[in-house]
Design a protein around this motif. Structure first.
Motif, PDB file in Angstrom:
ATOM      1  N   TYR A  94     -43.158 -31.192 -22.081  1.00  0.00           N
ATOM      2  CA  TYR A  94     -42.032 -30.819 -22.932  1.00  0.00           C
ATOM      3  C   TYR A  94     -41.222 -32.044 -23.336  1.00  0.00           C
ATOM      4  N   MET A 158     -33.335 -28.338 -19.068  1.00  0.00           N
ATOM      5  CA  MET A 158     -33.607 -26.956 -18.673  1.00  0.00           C
ATOM      6  C   MET A 158     -32.712 -26.502 -17.525  1.00  0.00           C
ATOM      7  N   ARG A 162     -29.676 -25.589 -20.842  1.00  0.00           N
ATOM      8  CA  ARG A 162     -30.302 -24.506 -21.604  1.00  0.00           C
ATOM      9  C   ARG A 162     -29.539 -23.196 -21.490  1.00  0.00           C
TER      10      ARG A 162
END
Length: 264
Positions: A94, A158, A162
């Motif tokens: 990612y 994340m 997020r």
């Protein structure tokens, strides 16, 4: 770390896979789904890139790879994105990307923290905390954005950021998006903003960033910190032979042999 809507973006990829595909997902709230696919590439041939360079004076790892692909972001809404790289045999990696807002008047500005992501990034064996031996004395004194993030590539985003993006969009709050490096470079996005939110762990700030946020506060913009240790480390950001700010410098308890350029 960020692009404006419509700006070209480049990826630098090293892989042993014969090919891979890139998919861009915008993080948000879509009726119960927390991300939306906005773009995907064709299959791209994979290759192993050269070994990264190591700058001994500051123990800096810099990949120095050739660009693998370029893509435009026309039609991409402002927001927080994750690029997912998929190989044909199911492996994934990612890359976080912010499509930043040019102005935030009347909106709540979400200020993402890639300088902090990079400070903790151990890719290549070095971060601002440790070297390959895990000893503090062997740490980098400057870290480069010209390298991948470690772990899965988006761990800090994340874990710390997020969920706030998803919640803010679910609540329907008018939002603008930026990064702390962009606020350092140009505070225009803070002008007239209703609020600026520091997401999760936002530890590494330049003096200019702090000044710009303080001036926005004094002008009537609300400021909220959603994590501990905010603005704890004083840094500077430097150009790597281009006009782009690509290096985070933080000597901490060490001192350079050559005095740094103010402000320090």
């Amino acid at each position: 770390m960020s692009v404006t809507p419509g700006e070209e973006c480049g990826l630098y990829v090293s892989t042993t896979a014969s090919s891979f595909r890139v998919s861009a997902f915008r993080i948000g709230w879509y009726g119960g789904t927390e991300a939306r696919l906005v773009w995907s590439s064709e299959r791209i041939p994979g290759r192993v890139q050269t070994e990264p360079r190591f700058l001994t004076d500051t123990r800096t790892v810099r990949a120095g790879w050739r660009r693998t692909l370029s893509f435009g972001t026309a039609g991409w809404p402002e927001g927080a994105y994750v690029l997912r790289l998929d190989t044909e045999d199911g492996h994934q990696r990612y890359v976080p990307l912010i499509v930043r807002s040019a102005q935030g008047t009347g909106r709540t500005v979400l200020m993402h923290a890639p300088a902090t992501w990079q400070a903790y990034n151990q890719w290549g064996g070095y971060s601002l905390y440790a070297g390959p031996s895990a000893a503090y004395a062997g740490r980098s004194l400057a870290v480069s954005f010209d390298r991948p993030y470690d772990s899965d590539g988006a761990e800090k985003f994340m874990v710390y950021e997020r969920a706030v993006v998803v919640l803010a969009e679910r609540l329907g709050i008018p939002l603008a998006y930026t990064t702390e490096v962009d606020v350092h470079r140009d505070p225009k996005v803070l002008h007239g903003a209703a609020a600026v939110i520091c997401l999760g762990h936002d530890e590494y700030w330049t003096p200019q960033q702090r000044q710009h946020v303080a001036r926005a506060r004094d002008a009537g913009t609300n400021v909220a910190f959603l994590g501990a240790n905010t603005c704890f480390r004083r840094i500077r950001v430097e150009h790597d032979g281009t006009r782009t700010l690509r290096t985070v410098v933080c000597y901490k308890s060490s001192f350079p042999s050559t005095p740094p350029t103010p402000p320090w």
